[in-house]
Design an enzyme around this catalytic site. Sequence first.
Site, PDB file in Angstrom:
ATOM      1  N   ARG A   1       0.810  -1.230   0.000  1.00 34.72           N
ATOM      2  CA  ARG A   1       0.000   0.000   0.000  1.00 34.72           C
ATOM      3  C   ARG A   1       0.842   1.279   0.000  1.00 34.72           C
ATOM      4  O   ARG A   1       0.387   2.345   0.414  1.00 34.72           O
ATOM      5  CB  ARG A   1      -0.988   0.026   1.165  1.00 34.72           C
ATOM      6  CG  ARG A   1      -1.971  -1.116   1.118  1.00 34.72           C
ATOM      7  CD  ARG A   1      -3.277  -0.777   1.802  1.00 34.72           C
ATOM      8  NE  ARG A   1      -4.213  -1.869   1.634  1.00 34.72           N
ATOM      9  CZ  ARG A   1      -4.290  -2.902   2.453  1.00 34.72           C
ATOM     10  NH1 ARG A   1      -3.508  -2.969   3.508  1.00 34.72           N
ATOM     11  NH2 ARG A   1      -5.158  -3.861   2.228  1.00 34.72           N
TER      12      ARG A   1
ATOM     13  N   GLU B   1      -3.793  17.020 -11.240  1.00 37.93           N
ATOM     14  CA  GLU B   1      -4.274  17.407 -12.570  1.00 37.93           C
ATOM     15  C   GLU B   1      -5.788  17.593 -12.633  1.00 37.93           C
ATOM     16  O   GLU B   1      -6.481  16.949 -13.419  1.00 37.93           O
ATOM     17  CB  GLU B   1      -3.793  16.385 -13.609  1.00 37.93           C
ATOM     18  CG  GLU B   1      -3.829  16.956 -15.024  1.00 37.93           C
ATOM     19  CD  GLU B   1      -3.133  16.057 -16.023  1.00 37.93           C
ATOM     20  OE1 GLU B   1      -1.969  15.717 -15.824  1.00 37.93           O
ATOM     21  OE2 GLU B   1      -3.778  15.694 -17.013  1.00 37.93           O
TER      22      GLU B   1
ATOM     23  N   ARG C   1      -2.410  21.594 -14.302  1.00 36.91           N
ATOM     24  CA  ARG C   1      -1.336  20.652 -14.634  1.00 36.91           C
ATOM     25  C   ARG C   1      -1.500  20.064 -16.039  1.00 36.91           C
ATOM     26  O   ARG C   1      -0.527  19.655 -16.654  1.00 36.91           O
ATOM     27  CB  ARG C   1      -1.262  19.530 -13.584  1.00 36.91           C
ATOM     28  CG  ARG C   1      -0.093  18.597 -13.833  1.00 36.91           C
ATOM     29  CD  ARG C   1       0.172  17.649 -12.675  1.00 36.91           C
ATOM     30  NE  ARG C   1       1.251  16.745 -13.021  1.00 36.91           N
ATOM     31  CZ  ARG C   1       1.879  15.972 -12.166  1.00 36.91           C
ATOM     32  NH1 ARG C   1       1.555  15.990 -10.893  1.00 36.91           N
ATOM     33  NH2 ARG C   1       2.851  15.167 -12.566  1.00 36.91           N
TER      34      ARG C   1
HETATM   35  N1  GLY Z   1       4.408  14.813 -17.736  1.00 32.91           N
HETATM   36  C1  GLY Z   1       3.236  15.515 -17.433  1.00 32.91           C
HETATM   37  C2  GLY Z   1       2.989  15.681 -15.971  1.00 32.91           C
HETATM   38  O1  GLY Z   1       3.828  15.323 -15.160  1.00 32.91           O
HETATM   39  O2  GLY Z   1       1.948  16.153 -15.595  1.00 32.91           O
END
Ligand code: GLY
Length: 362
Positions: free
Chosen positions: A123, A239, A243
């Site tokens: 984990r 993200e 990002r």
């Molecule tokens: N290579 C793209 C990122 O790390 O978001």
Amino acid sequence: MSKSIRVKLKERSYDIIIEYNALNKASDHLNNFISNRKCFIVSDSNVFPLYGREVISAVFKASGINPDYYVFDAGEKSKNLQTVENIYHAVLKSELDRSSVIIALGGGVVGDIAGFVAATYMRGIDYIQIPTTLLSMVDSSVGGKTGVDMPEGKNLIGAFWQPKLVLIDNSVLKTLPSREVKGGLAEVIKYGVIFDLIFFDKINDNIEYINSMDAEFYSYLISSCCRLKAEIVAKDEEEHGLRAILNYGHTFGHAIEKIAGFGAYIHGEAISVGMLMAGELACQLNMMDRDQLNKIIAVLKKLDMCVKAEGITGAAMLKAMKSDKKTKRDNVCFILPRDIGNVEIISGVDRNLVIKAIKKFS
Ligand code: GLY
């Protein structure tokens, strides 16, 4: 000279150390992280023969325990669940426990696989990145994206798992094949286009230093990219928005890699062409002036980088793009430039325009 950049992620913060010949003093850098802890090195058949012994000695000196290691065949073709399973067996055999540390010694493929093993073994255990390619130094070793490819597409299985340290010795670039250096330069140029016109112009004005592998200039390039990446990752680790701009050129690039067969174009070559396809699409949508695209093309050509993916068809590309992680309900997302230094995330683009943009660079 040593440079240190902090990736600020609260309790998951870490340093990126960039130092010429850092591997000579690796035990000093590793000491704080691995003293009295069992370590396991993951590397590939290109890198381990060059730097494996040096890193084993440094790890032994810093931890006081001899590390075991696993070396797989170099290349994108190894970036799959079978390699991950092989490494799980190896680390179980070595009796790694939750206090152990995995050390990734190699390029992007090694870092992504070793990071994924670290993210999932018991984990999640600690890992350290020692990137040895330009591409992994400026991009993949920083930010905690780990994972593997599936036959259906790139990086479809993975986890966000931040390393405890990224140790960059840019002297190793002298053993990096020129094709790999050029692949890494695609990611370097990417930062200029998405975020920083001044950085892009600095690249454009110093082509001779880049082509002659000037160590000091590379140290500047690597630290600038790491600084930009650290800033973006600190704002949007997983993200949810910002990002995604780091994926400029990647929607097209991942599709090129998949269609051509993983490894036919190395990642940076596919990204280099992908950035131009995205630039062309931006011009067709009247988002960006053609002068700006020509400026990007000129830099890539001066650096003798890949600017065409011969024989790739628009229809195959569109099909491949549908399996990209950024695609939502069949709607392909593109990161498109407005100017050099400024990009936007765009979806719902007319497929005929996409095909036209692909044709221009294939
Ligand atoms: N290579 C793209 C990122 O790390 O978001």
